[in-house]
Design a protein around this motif. Structure first.
Motif, PDB file in Angstrom:
ATOM      1  N   TYR B 510       0.813  -1.208   0.000  1.00 23.96           N
ATOM      2  CA  TYR B 510       0.000   0.000   0.000  1.00 23.96           C
ATOM      3  C   TYR B 510       0.848   1.261   0.000  1.00 23.96           C
ATOM      4  O   TYR B 510       0.566   2.216  -0.693  1.00 23.96           O
ATOM      5  CB  TYR B 510      -0.901  -0.023   1.231  1.00 23.96           C
ATOM      6  CG  TYR B 510      -1.768   1.185   1.412  1.00 23.96           C
ATOM      7  CD1 TYR B 510      -2.902   1.351   0.635  1.00 23.96           C
ATOM      8  CD2 TYR B 510      -1.457   2.147   2.354  1.00 23.96           C
ATOM      9  CE1 TYR B 510      -3.705   2.446   0.794  1.00 23.96           C
ATOM     10  CE2 TYR B 510      -2.267   3.252   2.516  1.00 23.96           C
ATOM     11  CZ  TYR B 510      -3.384   3.397   1.741  1.00 23.96           C
ATOM     12  OH  TYR B 510      -4.183   4.490   1.893  1.00 23.96           O
ATOM     13  N   GLN B 511       1.908   1.246   0.772  1.00 22.54           N
ATOM     14  CA  GLN B 511       2.685   2.459   0.905  1.00 22.54           C
ATOM     15  C   GLN B 511       4.120   2.108   1.249  1.00 22.54           C
ATOM     16  O   GLN B 511       4.368   1.235   2.056  1.00 22.54           O
ATOM     17  CB  GLN B 511       2.096   3.308   2.023  1.00 22.54           C
ATOM     18  CG  GLN B 511       2.613   4.706   2.026  1.00 22.54           C
ATOM     19  CD  GLN B 511       1.845   5.538   3.029  1.00 22.54           C
ATOM     20  OE1 GLN B 511       1.516   5.056   4.094  1.00 22.54           O
ATOM     21  NE2 GLN B 511       1.573   6.764   2.687  1.00 22.54           N
ATOM     22  N   HIS B 668       3.727  12.107 -10.312  1.00 22.87           N
ATOM     23  CA  HIS B 668       2.400  12.525 -10.745  1.00 22.87           C
ATOM     24  C   HIS B 668       2.487  13.645 -11.763  1.00 22.87           C
ATOM     25  O   HIS B 668       1.487  14.090 -12.310  1.00 22.87           O
ATOM     26  CB  HIS B 668       1.544  12.946  -9.550  1.00 22.87           C
ATOM     27  CG  HIS B 668       2.092  14.131  -8.821  1.00 22.87           C
ATOM     28  ND1 HIS B 668       1.682  15.392  -9.064  1.00 22.87           N
ATOM     29  CD2 HIS B 668       3.052  14.210  -7.869  1.00 22.87           C
ATOM     30  CE1 HIS B 668       2.362  16.230  -8.292  1.00 22.87           C
ATOM     31  NE2 HIS B 668       3.186  15.542  -7.562  1.00 22.87           N
ATOM     32  N   LYS B 678       2.410   5.391 -11.224  1.00 23.48           N
ATOM     33  CA  LYS B 678       1.854   5.602  -9.891  1.00 23.48           C
ATOM     34  C   LYS B 678       0.498   4.915  -9.840  1.00 23.48           C
ATOM     35  O   LYS B 678      -0.545   5.550  -9.936  1.00 23.48           O
ATOM     36  CB  LYS B 678       1.729   7.099  -9.642  1.00 23.48           C
ATOM     37  CG  LYS B 678       1.890   7.410  -8.195  1.00 23.48           C
ATOM     38  CD  LYS B 678       2.000   8.874  -7.949  1.00 23.48           C
ATOM     39  CE  LYS B 678       1.647   9.067  -6.539  1.00 23.48           C
ATOM     40  NZ  LYS B 678       0.872   9.979  -6.037  1.00 23.48           N
ATOM     41  N   ASP B 681      -2.567   5.662  -5.367  1.00 26.38           N
ATOM     42  CA  ASP B 681      -2.404   7.053  -4.951  1.00 26.38           C
ATOM     43  C   ASP B 681      -1.495   7.192  -3.736  1.00 26.38           C
ATOM     44  O   ASP B 681      -0.966   8.256  -3.466  1.00 26.38           O
ATOM     45  CB  ASP B 681      -3.777   7.653  -4.596  1.00 26.38           C
ATOM     46  CG  ASP B 681      -4.576   7.918  -5.838  1.00 26.38           C
ATOM     47  OD1 ASP B 681      -3.952   8.025  -6.917  1.00 26.38           O
ATOM     48  OD2 ASP B 681      -5.806   8.005  -5.750  1.00 26.38           O
ATOM     49  N   SER B 682      -1.378   6.095  -3.001  1.00 24.99           N
ATOM     50  CA  SER B 682      -0.645   6.211  -1.744  1.00 24.99           C
ATOM     51  C   SER B 682       0.860   6.110  -1.943  1.00 24.99           C
ATOM     52  O   SER B 682       1.607   6.293  -1.004  1.00 24.99           O
ATOM     53  CB  SER B 682      -1.100   5.112  -0.798  1.00 24.99           C
ATOM     54  OG  SER B 682      -1.098   3.875  -1.465  1.00 24.99           O
ATOM     55  N   GLU B 684       4.412   7.376  -2.881  1.00 24.50           N
ATOM     56  CA  GLU B 684       4.919   8.749  -2.859  1.00 24.50           C
ATOM     57  C   GLU B 684       6.279   8.858  -3.555  1.00 24.50           C
ATOM     58  O   GLU B 684       7.274   9.093  -2.903  1.00 24.50           O
ATOM     59  CB  GLU B 684       5.081   9.229  -1.418  1.00 24.50           C
ATOM     60  CG  GLU B 684       3.849   9.081  -0.571  1.00 24.50           C
ATOM     61  CD  GLU B 684       4.198   8.836   0.884  1.00 24.50           C
ATOM     62  OE1 GLU B 684       5.013   7.943   1.166  1.00 24.50           O
ATOM     63  OE2 GLU B 684       3.666   9.539   1.729  1.00 24.50           O
TER      64      GLU B 684
END
Lengths: 749, 685
Positions: B510-511, B668, B678, B681-682, B684
């Motif tokens: 997830y991240q 992004h 990407k 969304d999580s 970075e």
């Protein structure tokens, strides 16, 4: 009573030793026994009712956690919505039902332990249902032991242990939920075992009655989980036991494939689907019953609040649904922790320099304010046009549109720029734009990003849409940082713009709560308009499922403040009963009620837990080496006993070790009941299969009787602390303080 | 060989970039330097990993002078490549081990290759191996332990031969290594333990073995898997304490006796007045392990927490706010000549040196421990009230005994309420600066929490005497350092505002974690698994459960299966079961942990998950003949394997900048090298 036991027991022993003509004995035995059973069961039940129900309305004052559950009962009576994170709603509903039967109108202030009930409150009915459940546990334990295939004597033993347990009596006699939980747990296991033990037959009638037990088990499982979340673990244990049995069924090659499938489906339906549906059903009743707004409204989303009578729906009823250019709105942050707040601005600027020497833009403050205020109103403006009124027909704002937000009272534009925010310097400051002519241009365009949209060009809807406001120049998102500002910001909450790309964070979402179409062109008119209340129309509904999911999520995530209670204790202290809980103290005398268990039974339970584990290890190792100490049938019975009792103790105790919340001795009571179920059964096992000589068996019986007698005596000793009467002198109370760590209250005179 | 070559080349490629401190290198690099400088420090992990890092640095010519102050500091001319290279080499062994383990478990080369490929081309595994971190070392030992355990299992029919002993002992050594690096090593110990119990259970059921044989088996395992690792583990600590003999930043966490071992600490060969006297300035340390010094500062208790008076806490670090002055009940310290000694039973008043408030207690609830009373600082310039008086008591002393500095255990009994000064060990919230709560307990039982000793003692009027404190023996030091470590570990609570990683985030990738660089202009490295690899792993977990369920129901119902099918289901249940257990053991416990968690905690579990994927997918492809007829099923098998290989390679090509570094605009924005990648969304980067 004890004499009868002794008689049957010796007969039983003699029979076994003689060993011949088993069949004929067996044929006679049930006839004799049935008569006895009924009597014993009835006797035990009567005693249970007597110990649990007598003088139920004494003391006529709020006792311990009644002060907690009572407020919810009152809210039920008034049909006012509330959230309680301690458990699902069924438990509260049962208590409320008792209150309803007694005609309680909810008009009582539950503010302190020991407050006297007025005569209008029917205390008896408030406490009736938990006490009934507590009393019914005793016969249930009796029946459950029988279903575990142990003798009536063991059953009687288990029932007596439960009957004379002071802590269970205390916990049953007040408006508390543990006895209800224990009742449903026992009922679930009893009915499941009843189903399992009943011979499967092809006759329609008997298979129906068999499945009724299974359904009953499913229903009680639903109730178990509905009363307290802790019940979930007992339910899982039952599922494990059931799936083990089903696994055996699958391995049975004498049954046809079709039949196996059908049976599996039945079990899944009754033990999984029924409890889940019931669990949802409790919430359905809860939500459809509580339809008025109340003290916990503000924890919920605007849409949820709008569905409650009074409260928000009174304000928002009749608002236009679609947000249009020229709309006057209040924007509520989706974060409702710890309190809800609305986007706010006022005629005060950021200080030129903060305390730490950093500079600011010195423009008008924008904050989040937790109270309704006329300064919470904002007007949505089309950047291409000057006017601030709604056209006819209104032009709705859609996802992706770029807007400006004008503060209603000061006419400043919502602005953000590359200046560090006051409290969170890694984010951008948000201000109401003032042109100081210092080459700091206005950057007041915001793009509307509806995060719960269904279509790409969806219209921004009041209450329903969750919106992110994306700053066009910097692509930062308007965010509630939640940090309180210092005195210069009146301790309101800081609002910033943050370059965040994280998918979900409710601090980024805003909803329009109050909304009306602006009509006044002039500033003065508009101010007057903003001060006037919003107009009236139809109300909106959200579906039950949306409400259910929201409520359930809130219940699991709402965090209460962790604080240690004077009588809280840690799980490891429960095993040895290090602490007690003072439930009630008479306002002038030494009469008092304590949650103290029966120390002798407590010890017996712990001992049998240890003995079972030792015995199981020895048996297992020896069986692995091919030495079968007991026949296979007895072994199965022994394993089943362990699964239910030791397993039950484990699942009701171990989770507490991992929990990070305030715990009390009464959390241990469900686990304790499993131990009381275990002790007599284990004793019988030892008597029948471990001891070979008659003298040893006799000695064991005498020992058991002596223990029972001492249990009865300790029960008598602690009765004054259980029932709160008679009043004891300080000296007598001192005598009851068997452990130094117990906290018994003495009134100084 | 191919696996080894690829593995080494992917890990060692661009090793020295970026040439600045990345993420936790700031901790572990610093600790490596401490070993080279022999300075004592405190860390929540056992010492082996940092010792190895220090050793690698030492061998490669690093002199331990770089300060490692914060991430982003440039290394300049320091020889940091040795430490990084060491970690990367250990990390390169992981795919090789995975290959061998899966080969051993499934007897299928394809399965082994799938597992190794997944790991070689996973960007997360590459990134985490390339820096000075404990994780590659930890994972090396975990995998080595599992490999030797599996090899040992294969030797079951050749008991007590040389190779049997070799693998058994090797398992034990690796277990000690895993535990010596991080406490996460406990999970692999549980895995090996469960495996051994199962093994012994099998032997117990083997009727051809006598009880004596079984006892031999048991003792051999007990020696190699319990005793040996324990000895090694203790040895590691012994080396740790011998090497670090200079005073450093970790001193305050330990007891006075412990500190006296360290060169440079003011308690080392200390010299101070022997007996406590009135008018002395002292620090008072709680006797509970990691107990802290009695402390106060210019901050009041917040509203709603007892009386709004000055806070009194316990603080682990040395600080001038820990200084207290011992006074008589009535202030008459100005007498000349020799000051009077404080004796057992004397009434004292303790004045905080910095703020001149008196140690005070009253009948208000303590902030956290509600059963106790609050302790505050009260009064000004030493004038307070009757609640400032404490009776000093030497444990085991009699009336008139003097109070020995460092060696006496003393208690402070509050005169007015009769309670005893107590350190509850609970951490105060933010208003108390996360220091430890100090209360006055009405329960007078003698526990270390209510006992204190006088540590520093300054009194110019008394002659200093050299004190040789009782040196603690090694076992005491070992126990104390463990308790301090556990306290430290559970003390790592997530802060309110920090973004906290949740265990359920991990398997879905997830991240990630930012290793270096935030802005567009910086050199960025982002720890994130190759999403294709991770999502294949996730899907295989579900697939595995379905396949096992189908296989076991078929067996239980007694369907007749072919010989090959039975072998497959055995591999699934036995080999797969072992890997599944490993995955669960390295993942599930994190759900119950209260401490702060990071994404990289999942990596050991991810290794197991990848191996399980290799095994599961291989059997899935081979079972294609259940649905398709022979030539087609063979084609299906080949296509499946090729497709898998291709998708892993292609995704690695797409995502390789994550681990080898990227510059330029963020993902992004359209101009970036990572544009369009990407997927969540999580992420970075």
């Amino acid at each position: 009573m004890s004499l009868t036991c002794w008689a049957t027991d010796s007969i039983h022993g003699v029979e076994e030793n003689e060993g011949h003509s088993w069949v004929s004995e067996m044929l006679q035995l049930p006839l004799v026994v049935t008569a006895q059973v009924d009597l014993l069961l009835v006797l035990v039940s009567l005693l249970a009712f007597w110990t649990r129900l007598s003088h139920l309305s004494y003391p006529n004052a709020v006792v311990f956690d009644e002060v907690y559950y009572g407020q919810f009962v009152s809210l039920y009576m008034k049909r006012v919505f509330f959230i309680d994170d301690s458990g699902p709603p069924l438990g509260h509903m049962i208590l409320a039902f008792g209150a309803y039967l007694g005609g309680f109108d909810g008009n009582f202030v539950w503010n302190r332990i020991g407050a006297e009930y007025p005569t209008t409150v029917n205390v008896w009915s408030l406490r009736l249902l938990p006490a009934l459940c507590g009393a019914l546990c005793v016969p249930l334990v009796y029946l459950l032991t029988l279903e575990l295939k142990f003798s009536h004597l063991s059953a009687l033993g288990a029932a007596v242990l439960l009957l004379l347990e002071n802590s269970l009596i205390v916990q049953s006699r007040f408006m508390l939920l543990e006895s209800v939980l224990i009742f449903f747990v026992l009922l679930a296991f009893f009915s499941y075992l009843r189903f399992h033990n009943a011979p499967s037959s092809y006759s329609l009638l008997s298979s129906w009655s068999r499945y009724i037990w299974l359904i009953l088990s499913g229903v009680s499982c639903g109730a178990v989980v509905g009363v307290k979340y802790m019940g979930l673990f007992s339910y899982l244990l039952l599922l494990v036991v059931a799936s083990l049995h089903t696994w055996k069924l699958i391995g049975d090659k004498t049954i046809s494939h079709r039949n196996v499938c059908v049976q599996c489906v039945h079990r899944v339906l009754c033990l999984v689907v029924v409890p889940v549906l019931l669990y949802v059903f409790w919430f359905y009743v809860h939500l459809s019953f509580l339809n008025r707004s109340g003290p916990h409204d503000q924890l919920m989303s605007s849409a949820f609040q709008a569905s409650l009578q009074g409260g928000l729906s009174r304000i928002t009823r009749g608002q236009p649904l679609e947000v249009a250019y020229g709309s006057q709105v209040t924007l509520r942050s989706s974060v409702s922790q710890p309190i809800p707040c609305w986007l706010h601005s006022h005629k005060v600027n950021y200080p030129i320099r903060y305390d730490n020497g950093r500079g600011s833009s010195h423009q008008q403050q924008v904050t989040c304010y937790p109270f309704k205020d006329v300064n919470n109103w904002w007007i949505i403006k089309d950047p291409g046009r000057q006017q601030l009124v709604v056209d006819t027909p209104p032009r709705p704002v859609r996802h992706g549109d770029v807007i400006q937000l004008v503060h209603g009272m000061t006419s400043r534009f919502l602005n953000s720029h590359d200046v560090a925010a006051p409290m969170s310097p890694h984010t951008q400051e948000v201000s109401g734009y003032i042109d100081f002519n210092v080459s700091m241009p206005a950057q007041n365009l915001w793009r509307v990003d509806i995060s719960n949209r269904e279509a790409e060009s969806e219209v921004w809807k009041t209450i329903l849409s969750e919106v992110r406001l994306v700053h066009v120049n910097t692509s930062a998102v308007l965010k509630l940082s939640g940090v309180p500002l210092p005195d210069w910001g009146f301790r309101q909450l800081e609002v910033v713009a943050d370059k965040l790309f994280k998918a979900h964070s409710s601090s980024l979402e805003w909803t329009v709560e109050e909304h009306r179409y602006g009509t006044s062109q002039e500033q003065k008119e508009r101010e007057a308009e903003l001060h006037s209340p919003t107009h009236i129309d139809v109300d909106r509904k959200i579906s039950f499922w949306a409400k259910f999911v929201e409520l359930q999520w809130k219940m699991l995530t709402v965090k209460q403040e962790e604080s240690e209670h004077k009588y809280s204790s840690s799980p490891l202290e429960w095993i040895t009963m290090e602490t007690n809980i003072a439930y009630w103290l008479h306002s002038s005398t030494n009469a008092q009620i304590h949650l103290i268990g029966n120390p002798v039974s407590w010890g017996v339970g712990n001992l049998s837990l240890l003995a079972y584990q030792l015995l199981a290890v020895v048996y297992l190792l020896r069986r692995r080496r091919g030495l079968k100490d007991v026949p296979d049938g007895v072994w199965d019975q022994f394993v089943c006993l362990g699964c239910v009792c030791v397993g039950g103790w484990l699942v009701n105790f171990v989770p507490f070790l991992l929990m990070d919340k305030t715990l009390f001795l009464y959390h241990y009571l469900p686990a304790l009941c499993y131990l009381y179920l275990l002790s007599p059964a284990l004793l019988e096992h030892a008597h029948t299969h471990l001891l070979s000589s008659l003298t040893h068996q006799r000695a064991l019986c005498v020992g058991a009787l002596a223990v029972l007698l001492s249990i009865f005596l300790t029960y008598r000793t602690f009765c004054p602390l259980t029932y709160g009467s008679p009043e004891l002198s300080a000296h007598q109370l001192q005598g009851l303080k068997w452990r130094d760590t117990w906290d018994i209250l003495y009134r100084r005179r | 060989m191919l696996v080894a070559g690829l593995s080494f080349s992917t890990r060692l490629y661009k090793l020295t970039e970026p040439p600045h401190v990345c993420w936790d290198e700031t901790h572990f690099g610093k600790m490596g330097s401490y070993y080279i400088n022999r300075t004592f420090f405190f860390d929540v992990h056992p010492p082996l990993g940092k010792m190895l890092i220090g050793l690698a640095g030492y061998m490669s010519g690093y002199n331990g002078t770089f300060p490692f102050i914060k991430p982003g500091d440039k290394y300049e001319n320091q020889n940091y490549w040795g430490m990084r290279g060491f970690c990367a080499v250990l990390g390169s062994f992981l795919p090789i081990f995975a290959y061998l383990i899966v080969l051993e478990l499934s007897n299928s080369c394809t399965a082994a290759i799938i597992a190794a490929t997944l790991l070689i081309f996973d960007t997360g595994c590459i990134t985490i191996s390339q820096y000075i971190l404990l994780d590659p070392i930890l994972m090396f030992f975990i995998m080595a332990a599992v490999l030797s355990m599996v090899k040992f299992n294969q030797q079951r029919y050749r008991s007590f031969t040389a190779s049997w002993w070799f693998w058994l002992v090797l398992t034990g050594i690796n277990l000690a290594g895993a535990l010596g690096v991080k406490f996460v090593g406990l999970f692999v110990i549980v895995l090996v333990g469960l495996n051994t119990i199962g093994d012994l259970w099998r032997l117990l059921g083997d009727m051809s073995l006598s009880l004596v044989d079984i006892a031999k088996h048991f003792l051999a395992r007990a020696f190699a898997l319990i005793l040996l690792p324990l000895i090694l583990y203790v040895t590691i600590f012994a080396v740790h304490f011998v090497v670090l003999n200079k005073s450093g930043p970790g001193d305050g966490f330990f007891s006075s006796a412990f500190q006296s071992r360290l060169i440079g600490n003011n308690l080392h060969n200390a010299s101070m007045p022997e007996y406590l006297a009135f008018g002395s300035t002292v620090t008072i340390k709680n006797l509970r392990i990691a107990g802290g010094y009695l402390h106060s500062h210019w901050h009041l208790y917040p509203e709603g927490v007892g009386a709004r008076q000055q806070q009194v806490t316990a603080y682990l670090h040395k600080d001038y706010n820990n200084l207290w002055v011992v006074h008589r009940q009535q202030d008459n310290n100005s007498q000349s000549g020799n000051p009077d000694l404080v004796r057992h039973g004397d009434i004292v008043r303790l004045e905080h040196k910095e703020t001149t408030r008196n140690l005070h207690s009253h009948l208000h609830e303590a902030p956290l421990t509600k059963k106790h009373f609050q302790v505050t600082g009260y009064g000004i310039n030493g004038t307070g009230d009757a609640n400032d008086l404490w009776q000093m008591e030497v444990c085991g002393g009699r009336k008139g005994d003097p109070v020995k500095v460092l060696r006496s255990k003393v208690r402070f009994l509050h005169r007015a309420t009769g309670c005893v000064l107590y350190s509850s060990g609970k951490t105060l919230p933010k208003w108390g600066w996360e220091q430890i709560e100090v209360t006055c307990s009405p329960y007078l039982k003698e526990t270390p929490s209510s006992q204190w000793n006088i540590e520093d003692h300054i009194n110019p009027k008394l002659p200093n005497i050299s004190l040789s404190v009782l040196k603690p023996n090694f076992l005491e030091i070992l126990l104390e350092s463990h308790i301090v470590m556990f306290r430290g570990n559970s003390g790592l609570k997530p802060k309110d505002n920090e973004m906290n990683s949740k265990p359920w985030h991990w398997p879905i990738n997830y991240q990630g974690l930012r290793f270096s660089g935030v802005n567009a202009t910086e050199y960025r490295v982002y720890l994130l698994g190759n999403p294709v690899v991770w999502w294949i792993n996730l899907a295989s977990l579900g697939l595995y459960f379905t396949m096992v369920a189908v296989a076991s129901i078929a067996t239980q119902r007694g369907f007749s299966l072919g010989q090959q099918r039975i072998e497959h289901s055995l591999v699934l249940v036995r080999g797969g079961g072992l890997l599944m257990l490993g995955w669960l053991l390295h993942y599930a416990p994190f759900f119950t942990m209260g401490r702060i968690l990071y994404f990289h905690h999942y990596f050991p579990a991810m290794l197991f998950s990848s191996m399980l994927t290799g095994l599961t997918l291989d059997i899935l492809f081979r079972s294609a003949d259940l649905l398709l007829h022979p030539p087609y099923s063979y084609w299906f098998q080949r296509t499946g394997q090729l497709l898998l290989l291709f998708s892993i390679l292609y995704s690695f090509y797409l995502f390789h900048p994550l681990s080898y570094g990227m510059t330029g605009p963020l993902a992004h924005e359209p101009g970036s090298a990572m544009a369009g990648l990407k997927w969540m969304d999580s992420w970075e980067f």
